[in-house]
Design a protein around this motif. Structure first.
Motif, PDB file in Angstrom:
ATOM      1  N   ALA A 298       2.290  -3.038  -0.237  1.00 33.00           N
ATOM      2  CA  ALA A 298       3.699  -3.094   0.182  1.00 33.00           C
ATOM      3  C   ALA A 298       4.616  -2.557  -0.910  1.00 33.00           C
ATOM      4  O   ALA A 298       5.546  -1.781  -0.624  1.00 33.00           O
ATOM      5  N   GLN A 299       4.381  -2.929  -2.165  1.00 38.05           N
ATOM      6  CA  GLN A 299       5.207  -2.433  -3.266  1.00 38.05           C
ATOM      7  C   GLN A 299       5.058  -0.923  -3.436  1.00 38.05           C
ATOM      8  O   GLN A 299       6.036  -0.207  -3.659  1.00 38.05           O
ATOM      9  N   HIS A 300       3.837  -0.433  -3.317  1.00 38.18           N
ATOM     10  CA  HIS A 300       3.582   0.998  -3.433  1.00 38.18           C
ATOM     11  C   HIS A 300       4.257   1.758  -2.285  1.00 38.18           C
ATOM     12  O   HIS A 300       4.803   2.843  -2.479  1.00 38.18           O
ATOM     13  N   TYR A 301       4.201   1.166  -1.107  1.00 35.62           N
ATOM     14  CA  TYR A 301       4.804   1.774   0.091  1.00 35.62           C
ATOM     15  C   TYR A 301       6.314   1.933  -0.086  1.00 35.62           C
ATOM     16  O   TYR A 301       6.893   2.948   0.289  1.00 35.62           O
ATOM     17  N   ILE A 302       6.961   0.922  -0.681  1.00 33.61           N
ATOM     18  CA  ILE A 302       8.422   0.951  -0.839  1.00 33.61           C
ATOM     19  C   ILE A 302       8.825   1.809  -2.045  1.00 33.61           C
ATOM     20  O   ILE A 302       9.655   2.710  -1.933  1.00 33.61           O
ATOM     21  N   ASN A 303       8.244   1.529  -3.208  1.00 37.39           N
ATOM     22  CA  ASN A 303       8.734   2.107  -4.463  1.00 37.39           C
ATOM     23  C   ASN A 303       8.224   3.517  -4.740  1.00 37.39           C
ATOM     24  O   ASN A 303       8.973   4.371  -5.189  1.00 37.39           O
ATOM     25  N   ILE A 304       6.952   3.781  -4.493  1.00 34.42           N
ATOM     26  CA  ILE A 304       6.372   5.058  -4.906  1.00 34.42           C
ATOM     27  C   ILE A 304       6.265   6.044  -3.747  1.00 34.42           C
ATOM     28  O   ILE A 304       6.616   7.209  -3.871  1.00 34.42           O
ATOM     29  N   ALA A 305       5.792   5.578  -2.596  1.00 32.79           N
ATOM     30  CA  ALA A 305       5.536   6.492  -1.481  1.00 32.79           C
ATOM     31  C   ALA A 305       6.776   6.769  -0.649  1.00 32.79           C
ATOM     32  O   ALA A 305       6.724   7.590   0.281  1.00 32.79           O
ATOM     33  N   ASN A 306       7.891   6.091  -0.936  1.00 33.64           N
ATOM     34  CA  ASN A 306       9.134   6.282  -0.170  1.00 33.64           C
ATOM     35  C   ASN A 306       8.894   6.122   1.326  1.00 33.64           C
ATOM     36  O   ASN A 306       9.365   6.913   2.137  1.00 33.64           O
ATOM     37  N   LYS A 307       8.099   5.142   1.680  1.00 29.32           N
ATOM     38  CA  LYS A 307       7.768   4.781   3.063  1.00 29.32           C
ATOM     39  C   LYS A 307       7.094   5.925   3.822  1.00 29.32           C
ATOM     40  O   LYS A 307       7.305   6.116   5.007  1.00 29.32           O
ATOM     41  N   GLN A 308       6.268   6.701   3.123  1.00 25.92           N
ATOM     42  CA  GLN A 308       5.466   7.741   3.758  1.00 25.92           C
ATOM     43  C   GLN A 308       4.013   7.275   3.748  1.00 25.92           C
ATOM     44  O   GLN A 308       3.405   7.118   2.693  1.00 25.92           O
ATOM     45  N   LYS A 309       3.493   7.075   4.946  1.00 29.63           N
ATOM     46  CA  LYS A 309       2.171   6.466   5.086  1.00 29.63           C
ATOM     47  C   LYS A 309       1.066   7.324   4.498  1.00 29.63           C
ATOM     48  O   LYS A 309       0.132   6.820   3.896  1.00 29.63           O
ATOM     49  N   HIS A 310       1.129   8.645   4.690  1.00 32.19           N
ATOM     50  CA  HIS A 310       0.021   9.495   4.244  1.00 32.19           C
ATOM     51  C   HIS A 310      -0.152   9.449   2.721  1.00 32.19           C
ATOM     52  O   HIS A 310      -1.257   9.558   2.206  1.00 32.19           O
ATOM     53  N   ILE A 311       0.937   9.250   1.978  1.00 29.40           N
ATOM     54  CA  ILE A 311       0.842   9.166   0.512  1.00 29.40           C
ATOM     55  C   ILE A 311       0.139   7.880   0.092  1.00 29.40           C
ATOM     56  O   ILE A 311      -0.749   7.888  -0.764  1.00 29.40           O
ATOM     57  N   ILE A 312       0.542   6.800   0.709  1.00 27.29           N
ATOM     58  CA  ILE A 312      -0.051   5.507   0.343  1.00 27.29           C
ATOM     59  C   ILE A 312      -1.516   5.428   0.758  1.00 27.29           C
ATOM     60  O   ILE A 312      -2.359   4.889   0.038  1.00 27.29           O
ATOM     61  N   VAL A 313      -1.845   5.985   1.917  1.00 27.41           N
ATOM     62  CA  VAL A 313      -3.234   5.977   2.377  1.00 27.41           C
ATOM     63  C   VAL A 313      -4.101   6.800   1.439  1.00 27.41           C
ATOM     64  O   VAL A 313      -5.194   6.383   1.043  1.00 27.41           O
ATOM     65  N   LYS A 314      -3.618   7.948   1.040  1.00 26.49           N
ATOM     66  CA  LYS A 314      -4.367   8.802   0.118  1.00 26.49           C
ATOM     67  C   LYS A 314      -4.623   8.089  -1.213  1.00 26.49           C
ATOM     68  O   LYS A 314      -5.728   8.133  -1.760  1.00 26.49           O
ATOM     69  N   HIS A 315      -3.607   7.381  -1.722  1.00 26.29           N
ATOM     70  CA  HIS A 315      -3.736   6.680  -2.995  1.00 26.29           C
ATOM     71  C   HIS A 315      -4.794   5.569  -2.917  1.00 26.29           C
ATOM     72  O   HIS A 315      -5.662   5.459  -3.773  1.00 26.29           O
ATOM     73  N   PHE A 316      -4.720   4.746  -1.871  1.00 21.90           N
ATOM     74  CA  PHE A 316      -5.636   3.599  -1.790  1.00 21.90           C
ATOM     75  C   PHE A 316      -7.029   3.988  -1.291  1.00 21.90           C
ATOM     76  O   PHE A 316      -7.982   3.244  -1.492  1.00 21.90           O
ATOM     77  N   LEU A 317      -7.157   5.137  -0.647  1.00 23.12           N
ATOM     78  CA  LEU A 317      -8.497   5.634  -0.307  1.00 23.12           C
ATOM     79  C   LEU A 317      -9.262   5.999  -1.571  1.00 23.12           C
ATOM     80  O   LEU A 317     -10.477   5.849  -1.648  1.00 23.12           O
ATOM     81  N   GLN A 318      -8.539   6.493  -2.583  1.00 23.53           N
ATOM     82  CA  GLN A 318      -9.177   6.810  -3.861  1.00 23.53           C
ATOM     83  C   GLN A 318      -9.677   5.551  -4.565  1.00 23.53           C
ATOM     84  O   GLN A 318     -10.599   5.603  -5.353  1.00 23.53           O
ATOM     85  N   GLU A 319      -9.062   4.400  -4.260  1.00 20.68           N
ATOM     86  CA  GLU A 319      -9.507   3.125  -4.828  1.00 20.68           C
ATOM     87  C   GLU A 319     -10.598   2.476  -3.972  1.00 20.68           C
ATOM     88  O   GLU A 319     -10.939   1.322  -4.157  1.00 20.68           O
ATOM     89  N   LYS A 320     -11.104   3.211  -3.002  1.00 18.22           N
ATOM     90  CA  LYS A 320     -12.229   2.801  -2.152  1.00 18.22           C
ATOM     91  C   LYS A 320     -11.875   1.680  -1.160  1.00 18.22           C
ATOM     92  O   LYS A 320     -12.699   0.835  -0.850  1.00 18.22           O
TER      93      LYS A 320
END
Length: 187
Positions: A14-36
């Motif tokens: 949730a914090q990553h979604y708000i602060n870093i990804a600017n509420k763009q789902k594809h960015i957050i999904v890509k980031h956390f997919l790398q964390e398996k």
């Protein structure tokens, strides 16, 4: 994943979604997919945040699973004081069974007094063939566990060990011969 880990992951997403990804789902999904983490988990947490603006575990309703030591002692004290808890022996017979005993005893006496029968008593006992049937033989003695051979430390046992049935009968005519029978299955 434990509840604490799951809540921590939900807050991170949730914090990553708000602060870093600017509420763009594809960015957050890509980031956390790398964390398996699985894609489905990430999307479900984001959807939950979008729907309720809240992530993490909510307080659950219902009573607690355990009482604290103080509450338990207080409860016991209250129950003893009110006489709610009172240890009683369970009766061996019901009232109806107690009433039937004299009638059944008279009937049995009449049958036995006719002398037109042979009274036979029998009994059986199952004896294990292994020395493990004696409780003192279940362990082993050693001065150093590390030097003890593994076949002594770890003995395999069968689920249904072979047994010998010993049976005898007694009647007015005498005592029968002992009967021995090696069983193959559990009895």
């Amino acid at each position: 994943m434990t509840r604490i880990n799951r809540e921590h992951l939900q807050k991170r997403i949730a914090q990553h979604y708000i602060n870093i990804a600017n509420k763009q789902k594809h960015i957050i999904v890509k980031h956390f997919l790398q964390e398996k983490f699985r894609r489905q988990i990430i999307y479900s947490i984001v959807k939950k945040y979008e729907d309720s603006s809240y992530v993490g575990g909510k307080p659950r309703s219902g009573r607690s699973k355990k009482l604290s030591r103080g509450k338990l002692t207080r409860l016991k004290r209250l129950q003893w004081a009110s006489g709610v808890i009172k240890k009683q022996r369970a009766p061996k017979y019901t009232d109806q069974q107690l009433e039937e005993i004299p009638a059944r005893a008279r009937r049995l006496y009449r049958i036995l007094s006719n002398n037109d029968f042979d009274l036979i008593m029998d009994d059986e006992k199952y004896v294990l063939l292994q020395d493990q049937s004696v409780p003192t033989n279940r362990g082993f003695y050693t001065s150093d566990k590390r030097t003890t051979p593994s076949q002594i430390k770890f003995k395999r046992i069968q689920k249904f060990e072979p047994k010998i049935l010993v049976w005898i009968a007694i009647s007015e005519n005498g005592i029968s011969k002992l009967f021995f029978f090696k069983t193959k299955a559990s009895c």
